[in-house]
Design a protein around this motif. Structure first.
Motif, PDB file in Angstrom:
ATOM      1  N   ALA A 167      29.967   1.585  38.608  1.00 62.84           N
ATOM      2  CA  ALA A 167      29.337   2.700  39.315  1.00 62.84           C
ATOM      3  C   ALA A 167      27.887   2.855  38.851  1.00 62.84           C
ATOM      4  CB  ALA A 167      30.114   3.992  39.072  1.00 62.84           C
ATOM      5  N   ALA A 168      27.047   3.412  39.712  1.00 62.18           N
ATOM      6  CA  ALA A 168      25.625   3.568  39.416  1.00 62.18           C
ATOM      7  C   ALA A 168      25.416   4.541  38.258  1.00 62.18           C
ATOM      8  CB  ALA A 168      24.887   4.060  40.659  1.00 62.18           C
ATOM      9  N   VAL A 169      24.456   4.233  37.400  1.00 64.60           N
ATOM     10  CA  VAL A 169      24.059   5.134  36.315  1.00 64.60           C
ATOM     11  C   VAL A 169      23.072   6.142  36.890  1.00 64.60           C
ATOM     12  CG1 VAL A 169      22.991   5.298  34.032  1.00 64.60           C
ATOM     13  CG2 VAL A 169      24.356   3.287  34.624  1.00 64.60           C
ATOM     14  N   ILE A 170      23.416   7.434  36.817  1.00 60.44           N
ATOM     15  CA  ILE A 170      22.523   8.444  37.396  1.00 60.44           C
ATOM     16  C   ILE A 170      21.647   9.114  36.340  1.00 60.44           C
ATOM     17  CG2 ILE A 170      23.940   8.904  39.425  1.00 60.44           C
ATOM     18  CD1 ILE A 170      25.047  11.369  38.023  1.00 60.44           C
ATOM     19  N   GLN A 171      22.093   9.097  35.059  1.00 59.67           N
ATOM     20  CA  GLN A 171      21.271   9.699  34.016  1.00 59.67           C
ATOM     21  C   GLN A 171      21.677   9.154  32.656  1.00 59.67           C
ATOM     22  OE1 GLN A 171      21.094  13.971  34.264  1.00 59.67           O
ATOM     23  NE2 GLN A 171      19.512  14.136  32.705  1.00 59.67           N
ATOM     24  N   LEU A 172      20.688   9.061  31.749  1.00 60.02           N
ATOM     25  CA  LEU A 172      20.916   8.622  30.378  1.00 60.02           C
ATOM     26  C   LEU A 172      20.333   9.660  29.428  1.00 60.02           C
ATOM     27  CD1 LEU A 172      19.874   4.873  30.752  1.00 60.02           C
ATOM     28  CD2 LEU A 172      22.208   5.720  30.487  1.00 60.02           C
ATOM     29  N   GLN A 173      21.045   9.923  28.310  1.00 60.08           N
ATOM     30  CA  GLN A 173      20.571  10.870  27.302  1.00 60.08           C
ATOM     31  C   GLN A 173      20.827  10.283  25.913  1.00 60.08           C
ATOM     32  OE1 GLN A 173      19.753  14.666  27.403  1.00 60.08           O
ATOM     33  NE2 GLN A 173      18.812  13.921  29.271  1.00 60.08           N
ATOM     34  N   PHE A 174      19.752  10.063  25.153  1.00 55.37           N
ATOM     35  CA  PHE A 174      19.911   9.614  23.772  1.00 55.37           C
ATOM     36  C   PHE A 174      20.328  10.786  22.879  1.00 55.37           C
ATOM     37  CE2 PHE A 174      17.325   5.828  24.761  1.00 55.37           C
ATOM     38  CZ  PHE A 174      18.006   4.873  24.011  1.00 55.37           C
ATOM     39  N   LEU A 175      21.199  10.525  21.919  1.00 51.39           N
ATOM     40  CA  LEU A 175      21.376  11.421  20.789  1.00 51.39           C
ATOM     41  C   LEU A 175      20.297  10.988  19.805  1.00 51.39           C
ATOM     42  CD1 LEU A 175      24.228  11.476  22.210  1.00 51.39           C
ATOM     43  CD2 LEU A 175      25.174  11.991  19.961  1.00 51.39           C
ATOM     44  N   ILE A 176      19.170  11.681  19.829  1.00 54.04           N
ATOM     45  CA  ILE A 176      17.951  11.201  19.182  1.00 54.04           C
ATOM     46  C   ILE A 176      18.172  10.958  17.695  1.00 54.04           C
ATOM     47  CG2 ILE A 176      15.552  11.821  18.615  1.00 54.04           C
ATOM     48  CD1 ILE A 176      15.448  13.249  21.327  1.00 54.04           C
ATOM     49  N   ASN A 177      17.861   9.731  17.276  1.00 55.55           N
ATOM     50  CA  ASN A 177      17.975   9.257  15.896  1.00 55.55           C
ATOM     51  C   ASN A 177      19.410   9.278  15.370  1.00 55.55           C
ATOM     52  OD1 ASN A 177      16.667   8.045  13.748  1.00 55.55           O
ATOM     53  ND2 ASN A 177      16.366   9.961  12.648  1.00 55.55           N
ATOM     54  N   GLU A 178      20.369   9.261  16.286  1.00 57.03           N
ATOM     55  CA  GLU A 178      21.774   9.234  15.872  1.00 57.03           C
ATOM     56  C   GLU A 178      22.431   7.894  16.158  1.00 57.03           C
ATOM     57  OE1 GLU A 178      23.505  11.538  14.336  1.00 57.03           O
ATOM     58  OE2 GLU A 178      21.934  13.051  14.290  1.00 57.03           O
ATOM     59  N   GLY A 179      21.738   6.999  16.861  1.00 57.85           N
ATOM     60  CA  GLY A 179      22.332   5.708  17.202  1.00 57.85           C
ATOM     61  C   GLY A 179      23.422   5.836  18.235  1.00 57.85           C
ATOM     62  N   ALA A 180      23.230   6.722  19.192  1.00 56.97           N
ATOM     63  CA  ALA A 180      24.226   6.928  20.251  1.00 56.97           C
ATOM     64  C   ALA A 180      23.514   7.295  21.541  1.00 56.97           C
ATOM     65  CB  ALA A 180      25.220   8.019  19.849  1.00 56.97           C
ATOM     66  N   LEU A 181      24.218   7.075  22.652  1.00 58.25           N
ATOM     67  CA  LEU A 181      23.646   7.296  23.978  1.00 58.25           C
ATOM     68  C   LEU A 181      24.744   7.793  24.913  1.00 58.25           C
ATOM     69  CD1 LEU A 181      21.146   6.677  25.981  1.00 58.25           C
ATOM     70  CD2 LEU A 181      22.335   4.537  26.432  1.00 58.25           C
ATOM     71  N   VAL A 182      24.423   8.787  25.725  1.00 59.80           N
ATOM     72  CA  VAL A 182      25.356   9.288  26.738  1.00 59.80           C
ATOM     73  C   VAL A 182      24.886   8.802  28.103  1.00 59.80           C
ATOM     74  CG1 VAL A 182      26.304  11.326  27.875  1.00 59.80           C
ATOM     75  CG2 VAL A 182      26.008  11.323  25.393  1.00 59.80           C
TER      76      VAL A 182
END
Length: 1122
Positions: free
Chosen positions: A99-114
């Motif tokens: 499915a298409a990615v509609i938004q990305l959010q980094f957990l800043i300086n945590e080494g994770a991404l939503v």
């Protein structure tokens, strides 16, 4: 007419399996026993896995940046995720759903991404490992996700939906909070209409307890999280696309669908403080400016030393028809409009601080375009762009062909880089590329790799692909030798193709001599020589070849029954074929048809040739009797012999590029002489036009031509003059193919058995493979000699003997004598590849001449050396035992054979596939051994040992979904392979067990431990009087104890493979035992934690029940007292 048994044909179509049949070794007469060759390669040396993906993310849809880790993430419409750190640190991930990615959010300086997807799922990616994996997923069941916001240093993610509601997700456990902001509570109670989907969520930079919510209809709400009510509501007539805060939290800016920006004071909801139309025409009499296109995004960034930046995309006036997409940068009184080459997908402003409540100090803008990634320097005047160090320009012009070379000469990459560095554009920003996170991997590979891509505009790019990285080295424009048409009417000769007349079809390259030869779609061949010196060529050397031979259709023999090898006529004294060329003396024949005219016009003015590849010779096929030349199907060059050869469906031509003379110009039928197994006869030229070559550049996804599905890319076209009965028969067989392939559910696994080939009666036998070598041309030969092996689409291999003059000056004065040897070999299916092994089973590469600078005058001593020098020969010496000195390895679409030479006995045979066909076959070296690697149209990748052709690997990998994969898939040495996975990306893979084991070390690391910058100082007075940023205890507000549990039907939690379950499979050995013990403790702790949570929930429920019972008792008591 020959009769066919339809039942037998259909039985033949349905029989067989896709896997390789068991090895069949041909019995040899007594006294001809094959010597035993020790084969080193075994099945355990092979394993298939993807390594890296290069190029621009195809169909990008989302963008995110971690300002502390300095990592960029790009999501695509196909569910792919590409992560970029410093140059050389890249990573590719894929969501299983696609499915298409509609938004990305980094957990800043945590080494994770939503990541938020169009199928309403949220995924949490762990970036602290070299291959990122999903830790948790959350699937929303009743509402569609439209916007997400994760505040800096928060574990609570705000999720806006299409219904206008906002849910809150704990990113640690990936569970929903019971706290929900419902749309009907957020808007005015008096409002009867729905405000539309949530298009923006952000918290006030100075007060985390205040949440700004933007609804599509134009309503903005400032929501108080603690009191659970709206503080202010701001309404505007036009729809909202985006919202951005000023860092002080007193103002925010909105972008609207009519091209306006509205700036609002937080405490003044009645009307905006300022309304700006950046690209609107200001009308007289104070009227409202004319509406413009929507401003899709706006960002509001402040600086300590000057005016704030307002950066926006879109908003152009409607009367600017044809104007390119723009990014607008407003800084103080200046407005800069930066035009882009493609549509803007998204942009982000890179700032010095991750804290939203501090001066932002923007230094760059990263702009994600539809087909490019641009980084703009905001600190320099004129806003120059940064030079992009990533290999994102693969698709600058559509890729039409691809070749891959591993273990190249060590001086080749520096040589290409030295000439390519002069081609770089000027005017870039002087600063270093700011996206510089991550660390490089430890390169275990010591050999150099080069990828060559041919493009639709006639350009060729050389790429350094060593150690799983990719960097462009040098670009060659082959169209420079041709005249460009000034207008549409000035195109008399290029109309055999609708567009892209310079598109590259085939590349033949000799890394040792650096000689390059290309074949283009307009039936042209160009030979290039590498030089480090600039030269001016007064007259471009040119040859024109008239190549058109037609034959009548006759019955073909059964493929398994090879015709008896003919005795060559005059083999003792071969008759030389005199050199010939066909200069274009007229543009039309006597009957008015176009004749002797090439498709392209070579420049007649002096040509300045920069250091790098310089034109040695241009060869063009010409029109014959009103018929355009057929496109070239095969090509080979040999630097030791000074020869180039090419063929198409009409015949074959050989050119001596040193003497600039045509040596051979024959129809395929004439190569057979009187021994043609098909008994074909010449006929008059056909009058139908050639199909357009535009298909080379067709990059649309998943396009399949139904009527060509059962044919391989190398098969010829069916006869245009079949009788009605025969045409009906072919139609019936075609329908039968359709039915059977539908049953098998694989349209590309269609059989091309011998019976079907004979029914098709392919009228043209195209040249499909060419190979120069020094080997035994005839059975009676006692020593190897230079020759050319020719493979055709009907499975025939023919051998042409070459008689070369001595080296030095004699080579330039005496003619090369070319003569068919009479040797004919047969296989099933079109011939794809040929190679030769010596008596020990080692690969015998073609002879070559080492590179030397051609444009430097030679000393007398050098000339003497040149006279005495012989071509580099890599064939066995004649002093070896003559008996069975070499093996010829021949791979076709259906089978592979190993032929002993000079006896021409079939030593080994392997039927590779019955129900499909081989798209690409290469003879490659791996781990001190040699093997045959094949990629089939049914998706299987197979390898076979040599010379015994034992199956070593058979893995289902990738079904053929479009012709782009077929055109670009290639194997090379050391277990490497690649193909164009999308119009903009190259996928590399390995079939080597050793490379698979070392891959983890070779990959770069995305996450590196970095200290988070200190929070901005609040100042003494702000701290004293409470003027600084207000914090919020979100845990207390959103936790289960205060907000309760969310509805189970709202969203479903899915544990990801990157969590505990994913680690289980990786644990092995002693370390694995420790890991398993630790996992058991973790699981036990997890269960205890769950039990504790359930106990706490029960206590909370009991407490709540007690409280309600107490309230009920007091109310009853009050009623009694009344």
């Amino acid at each position: 007419m020959r009769k066919f048994n339809i039942r037998k044909v259909l039985d033949g179509l349905t029989a067989g399996s896709s896997s390789a049949s068991q090895q069949q070794q041909q019995q040899h007469p007594p006294g001809n026993r094959e010597p035993e060759i020790q084969e080193t390669l075994q099945s355990e040396h092979f394993q298939l896995c993807k390594t890296v993906r290069h190029g621009f993310p195809y169909q990008p849809s989302a963008l995110a940046f971690d300002p502390v880790q300095k990592i960029l993430a790009v999501g695509t419409q196909t569910g792919a995720l590409r992560l970029f750190g410093r140059p050389g640190v890249e990573c590719y991930c894929q969501h299983d759903s696609g499915a298409a990615v509609i938004q990305l959010q980094f957990l800043i300086n945590e080494g994770a991404l939503v990541s938020a997807l169009a199928d309403d799922t949220l995924h949490l990616w762990n970036l602290r490992q070299k291959r990122p994996a999903i830790l948790h997923s959350l699937k929303f069941c009743r509402e569609r996700i439209t916007f997400c916001h994760l505040p800096f240093q928060s574990k609570w993610l705000y999720v806006g939906t299409e219904r206008g509601n906002i849910h809150i997700v704990n990113v640690e456990s990936f569970t929903l909070s019971g706290y929900v902001i419902m749309w009907n509570k957020a808007i005015e109670l008096s409002s009867k209409s729905h405000p539309g989907p949530v298009v923006h969520i952000s918290d006030n930079p100075m007060d985390e307890g205040k949440l700004l919510i933007g609804f599509e209809s134009g309503t903005v709400v400032l929501w108080d999280l603690k009191s659970k009510k709206a503080d202010y509501r701001y309404t505007y007539d036009e729809a909202i696309h985006s919202v951005a805060w000023h860092h002080e939290g007193k103002q925010f800016i909105c972008s609207h669908s009519d091209g306006t920006l509205t700036i609002w004071n937080v405490r003044s909801p009645a009307k905006p403080v300022q309304t700006i139309t950046p690209h609107g025409k200001q009308l007289k009499d104070g009227k409202k400016p004319e509406p413009c296109k929507p401003i899709l995004k706006v960002e509001f960034k402040t600086t300590r030393s000057g005016e704030p930046f307002i950066i926006l995309s879109g908003g152009l006036s409607y009367d600017t028809v044809g104007r390119r997409p723009c990014l607008t940068v407003m800084h103080g009184k200046s407005t800069a409009v930066l035009e882009m080459d493609y549509s803007i997908v998204d942009f982000l402003t890179l700032c010095e601080t991750p804290y939203p409540n501090d001066f932002q100090e923007p230094y760059a803008v990263v702009v994600l375009l539809e087909k490019d990634l641009v980084l703009i320097d905001l600190a320099q005047n004129g806003y120059p762009i940064f030079e992009n160090p990533y290999p994102l320009s693969i698709h600058e012009s559509p890729v039409t062909c691809c070749e891959y070379f591993a273990d190249c000469p060590v001086d080749l990459i520096p040589a290409l880089y030295s000439v390519g560095v002069r081609q770089k554009r000027q005017g870039y920003s002087k600063k270093e590329w700011p996206i510089n996170g991550g660390n490089w991997g430890l390169g275990a590979q010591s050999y150099s790799e080069i990828i060559i891509t041919g493009h639709a505009d006639g350009s060729i790019k050389f790429w350094d692909a060593s150690a799983i990285t990719l960097q462009v080295l040098y670009k060659l424009k082959t169209s420079k030798v041709f005249e460009k048409s000034r207008n549409k009417d000035d195109k008399p000769n290029t109309d055999i193709v609708d567009e892209d007349p310079y598109a590259i079809q085939i590349i033949s390259w000799c890394p040792e001599s650096r000689m390059l030869c290309i074949a283009g779609v307009s039936a042209h061949v160009i030979i290039y020589r590498f030089s480090k010196q600039e030269v001016i060529t007064e007259v471009i050397p040119m040859l024109e070849v008239r190549l058109l031979y037609e034959i009548n259709d006759v019955e073909s023999p059964e493929c398994e029954q090879a015709p008896p090898l003919p005795t060559p006529v005059g083999s003792a004294n071969p008759q030389p074929i005199p050199p010939q060329s066909h200069p274009s003396t007229s543009s039309s024949s006597s009957d008015g048809l176009r004749d002797n005219v090439p498709c392209l016009k070579v420049k007649n003015s002096p040509l300045k040739q920069s250091p790098g590849y310089q034109t040695e010779l241009v060869i063009q096929l010409v029109w014959v009797g009103g018929e355009p030349p057929q496109q070239i199907t095969s090509l080979a060059i040999n630097s030791s012999y000074g020869l180039v050869v090419f063929g198409n469906c009409n015949g074959i031509a050989m050119v001596d590029y040193l003497q600039k003379a045509v040596l051979l110009n024959l129809g395929t039928i004439e190569l057979y002489g009187s021994n043609d197994p098909y008994r074909r006869e010449p006929r008059s030229p056909r009058k139908s036009r050639q199909p357009s070559g535009a298909g080379l550049c067709d990059i649309s996804e998943g396009t399949v031509v139904p009527e060509d599905r059962c044919k391989s890319p190398t098969s010829g076209s069916s006869s245009p003059h079949n009788s009605d009965d025969e045409q009906k028969m072919n139609n019936f067989i075609e329908k039968a193919f359709e039915i059977i392939s539908d049953i098998k559910d694989n349209s590309f696994s269609r059989s091309r058995s011998s019976s079907v080939t004979s029914i098709d009666k392919e009228s043209r036998e195209a040249i499909s493979a060419l190979h120069f070598c020094e080997t035994f041309t005839r059975k009676a030969d006692s020593s190897p000699s230079p020759c050319l092996w020719v493979g055709t689409t009907l499975g025939t291999v023919l051998v042409i003997a070459l008689n070369l003059p001595p080296g030095g000056e004699q080579r330039l004065l005496q003619p090369v004598i070319v003569s068919p040897s009479g040797t004919i070999l047969r296989l099933k299916g079109a011939i794809l590849r040929m190679a030769f092994l010596d008596s020990t089973g080692c690969l015998v590469p073609p002879a070559y001449e080492s590179w030397k600078e051609h444009n430097v005058p030679e000393e007398k001593d050098e000339k003497e050396k040149l006279k005495k020098r012989r071509p580099v020969s890599v064939s066995p010496s004649s002093s070896q035992e003559i008996s069975e000195n070499q093996y010829a390895v021949i791979c076709s679409e259906k089978q592979a054979k190993v032929i002993s030479l000079p006896s021409q006995n079939c030593a080994f045979k392997q039927n590779i596939t019955e129900t499909s066909f081989v798209l690409r076959g290469d003879i490659v070296s791996l781990s001190n051994g040699i093997c045959l690697a094949c990629f089939c149209a049914n998706g299987h990748i197979m390898t076979f040992s040599l010379p015994s052709l034992r199956p070593l690997l058979d893995v289902y990998y990738l079904p053929l979904t479009n012709m782009r994969i077929a055109r670009t898939f290639c194997f090379t040495n050391n277990g490497q392979a690649l193909y164009l996975v999308s119009p903009t990306e190259i996928q590399r893979l390995t079939y080597s067990q050793e490379t698979c084991e070392n891959l983890q070390e070779m990959l770069g690391e995305l996450f590196t431990p970095v200290e988070t910058p200190e929070a901005p100082n609040r100042g003494f007075f702000k701290g004293l009087f409470g003027g600084g940023a207000q914090s919020l205890d979100r845990e207390e507000l959103f936790g289960e104890s205060s907000s309760g549990k969310a509805s189970r039907s709202l969203a479903q939690h899915i544990p990801g493979p990157g969590g505990i379950e994913g680690v289980k499979g990786a644990a092995s050995g002693v370390v694995g035992e420790l890991a398993r013990a630790r996992l058991a403790l973790d699981e036990r702790g997890q269960k205890l934690g769950d039990l504790e949570e359930r106990t706490a929930a029960m206590l909370s429920s009991a407490d709540s029940f007690s409280k309600h019972a107490h309230e009920l008792w007091w109310s009853l008591k009050a009623d009694i007292l009344k």
